[in-house]
Design an enzyme around this catalytic site. Sequence first.
Site, PDB file in Angstrom:
ATOM      1  N   SER A 136       7.748 -11.279   4.918  1.00  0.00           N
ATOM      2  CA  SER A 136       7.527 -12.013   6.174  1.00  0.00           C
ATOM      3  C   SER A 136       8.366 -13.283   6.119  1.00  0.00           C
ATOM      4  O   SER A 136       8.756 -13.736   5.033  1.00  0.00           O
ATOM      5  CB  SER A 136       6.052 -12.394   6.268  1.00  0.00           C
ATOM      6  N   TYR A 149      -1.789 -15.764   2.452  1.00  0.00           N
ATOM      7  CA  TYR A 149      -0.761 -14.858   3.000  1.00  0.00           C
ATOM      8  C   TYR A 149       0.626 -15.289   2.525  1.00  0.00           C
ATOM      9  O   TYR A 149       1.430 -14.457   2.070  1.00  0.00           O
ATOM     10  CB  TYR A 149      -0.847 -14.884   4.528  1.00  0.00           C
TER      11      TYR A 149
HETATM   12  N1  LIG Z   1       2.944  -8.360  12.825  1.00  0.00           N
HETATM   13  C1  LIG Z   1       3.691  -9.367  12.421  1.00  0.00           C
HETATM   14  O1  LIG Z   1       3.952 -10.320  13.176  1.00  0.00           O
HETATM   15  C2  LIG Z   1       4.278  -9.370  11.036  1.00  0.00           C
HETATM   16  C3  LIG Z   1       5.246 -10.335  10.740  1.00  0.00           C
HETATM   17  C4  LIG Z   1       5.816 -10.359   9.474  1.00  0.00           C
HETATM   18  C5  LIG Z   1       5.399  -9.448   8.521  1.00  0.00           C
HETATM   19  N2  LIG Z   1       4.437  -8.539   8.819  1.00  0.00           N
HETATM   20  C6  LIG Z   1       4.043  -7.620   7.759  1.00  0.00           C
HETATM   21  O2  LIG Z   1       4.310  -6.298   8.178  1.00  0.00           O
HETATM   22  C7  LIG Z   1       3.405  -5.387   7.556  1.00  0.00           C
HETATM   23  C8  LIG Z   1       2.747  -4.530   8.625  1.00  0.00           C
HETATM   24  O3  LIG Z   1       2.095  -5.413   9.529  1.00  0.00           O
HETATM   25  P1  LIG Z   1       1.525  -4.938  10.952  1.00  0.00           P
HETATM   26  O4  LIG Z   1       1.713  -6.046  11.882  1.00  0.00           O
HETATM   27  O5  LIG Z   1       2.028  -3.581  11.285  1.00  0.00           O
HETATM   28  O6  LIG Z   1      -0.036  -4.893  10.591  1.00  0.00           O
HETATM   29  P2  LIG Z   1      -1.219  -4.001  11.149  1.00  0.00           P
HETATM   30  O7  LIG Z   1      -0.916  -3.465  12.500  1.00  0.00           O
HETATM   31  O8  LIG Z   1      -2.443  -4.831  10.958  1.00  0.00           O
HETATM   32  O9  LIG Z   1      -1.232  -2.763  10.118  1.00  0.00           O
HETATM   33  C9  LIG Z   1      -1.489  -3.016   8.765  1.00  0.00           C
HETATM   34  C10 LIG Z   1      -1.401  -1.727   7.984  1.00  0.00           C
HETATM   35  O10 LIG Z   1      -1.717  -2.035   6.611  1.00  0.00           O
HETATM   36  C11 LIG Z   1      -2.702  -1.125   6.141  1.00  0.00           C
HETATM   37  N3  LIG Z   1      -3.610  -1.744   5.170  1.00  0.00           N
HETATM   38  C12 LIG Z   1      -4.379  -2.854   5.331  1.00  0.00           C
HETATM   39  N4  LIG Z   1      -5.136  -3.057   4.237  1.00  0.00           N
HETATM   40  C13 LIG Z   1      -4.839  -2.055   3.372  1.00  0.00           C
HETATM   41  C14 LIG Z   1      -5.308  -1.689   2.080  1.00  0.00           C
HETATM   42  N5  LIG Z   1      -6.252  -2.399   1.449  1.00  0.00           N
HETATM   43  N6  LIG Z   1      -4.790  -0.603   1.500  1.00  0.00           N
HETATM   44  C15 LIG Z   1      -3.847   0.148   2.117  1.00  0.00           C
HETATM   45  N7  LIG Z   1      -3.363  -0.126   3.341  1.00  0.00           N
HETATM   46  C16 LIG Z   1      -3.870  -1.213   3.955  1.00  0.00           C
HETATM   47  C17 LIG Z   1      -3.480  -0.722   7.380  1.00  0.00           C
HETATM   48  O11 LIG Z   1      -4.080   0.518   7.125  1.00  0.00           O
HETATM   49  P3  LIG Z   1      -5.290   1.099   8.056  1.00  0.00           P
HETATM   50  O12 LIG Z   1      -4.626   1.526   9.322  1.00  0.00           O
HETATM   51  O13 LIG Z   1      -5.837   2.197   7.257  1.00  0.00           O
HETATM   52  O14 LIG Z   1      -6.245  -0.038   8.266  1.00  0.00           O
HETATM   53  C18 LIG Z   1      -2.401  -0.693   8.455  1.00  0.00           C
HETATM   54  O15 LIG Z   1      -1.782   0.562   8.522  1.00  0.00           O
HETATM   55  C19 LIG Z   1       2.421  -6.258   6.773  1.00  0.00           C
HETATM   56  O16 LIG Z   1       2.790  -6.318   5.417  1.00  0.00           O
HETATM   57  C20 LIG Z   1       2.562  -7.615   7.415  1.00  0.00           C
HETATM   58  O17 LIG Z   1       2.216  -8.657   6.538  1.00  0.00           O
HETATM   59  C21 LIG Z   1       3.872  -8.462  10.059  1.00  0.00           C
END
Ligand SMILES: NC(=O)c1ccc[n+]([C@@H]2O[C@H](COP(=O)([O-])OP(=O)(O)OC[C@H]3O[C@@H](n4cnc5c(N)ncnc54)[C@H](OP(=O)(O)O)[C@@H]3O)[C@@H](O)[C@H]2O)c1
Length: 253
Positions: A136, A149
Amino acid sequence: MTHSKKKVLVTGAARGIGLSIAKTLAAKQYELVLLTSNGVSADALRRELLVEETKATVFPLDLSDRDAIADFAAEWTEPLWGLVNNAGICKTFGIQDVGDDPFNDVLATNLEGPYRLTRGLLSRIERPGRIVNVASQLGREGRAGYSAYCASKFGLIGMTKCWAKELGASGITVNAVCPGWVGTEMSFKDVDRMAAEQGVSAERFYAEVCDPLELKRFNTPEEVANLVAFLLSEDASGITGRDWMMQTVWNQQ
Ligand SMILES: NC(=O)c1ccc[n+]([C@@H]2O[C@H](COP(=O)([O-])OP(=O)(O)OC[C@H]3O[C@@H](n4cnc5c(N)ncnc54)[C@H](OP(=O)(O)O)[C@@H]3O)[C@@H](O)[C@H]2O)c1
């Protein structure tokens, strides 16, 4: 002569950025192994057209459970071209806040999980091969309330650079992608909360956040997926140990 497809394992593939990565890789003819955190989300993912059409395999694996990771890795025997450590959680808690802090939860899922999964599967990753870690912009900048985080994402970038040095000679490249705001459930939850804290509408807060960004908008999950797909490709063979930003850092204090 028939060529078998390259196999890529993606964590957090049930929704958000992970699901977009899966769809983008499917369109590029990779064979997919998709992980979710539990049986319910695994079943939901199995019902997606993507899985039906591509015959992707789906497994539940809680990345905060080191024994479960060890069991999964021990049972995994197939070669993998790529591993995408995408799954992550975001829980905020200020250093002056009182109550149960989410530090261990966030570090276990976002940092220790990718470390143990990668270590467990490493002997199955092909040479050449690819590892992409979804970090991130908060792995490069701090933000009030995000110490767990940020610690996890700074750590993930640190591990990326270590693994690149350790694995480069074998032909495995390791890169991190560092998106800023991306339009997913995770970020819109933060927008709603921060807007409420400031007493403004979510729309107004979104506009303020977007103003300093070059594109004047959040990135889409598909745009992050395109960067991941490039770093997984043969064309990215000469790029390793880097942390790839997408837009200017927006920072709240
Ligand atoms: N959205 C943003 O603005 C943003 C920005 C920068 C970086 N990121 C990073 O991008 C990645 C994906 O983010 P996103 O926005 O797509 O998040 P999201 O929509 O909340 O999805 C998170 C995913 O992580 C999985 N997960 C959560 N806890 C877990 C665990 N204990 N074991 C295995 N899987 C787990 C969830 O699985 P389930 O579906 O089974 O719950 C879900 O598929 C993350 O690493 C996040 O930090 C996001």
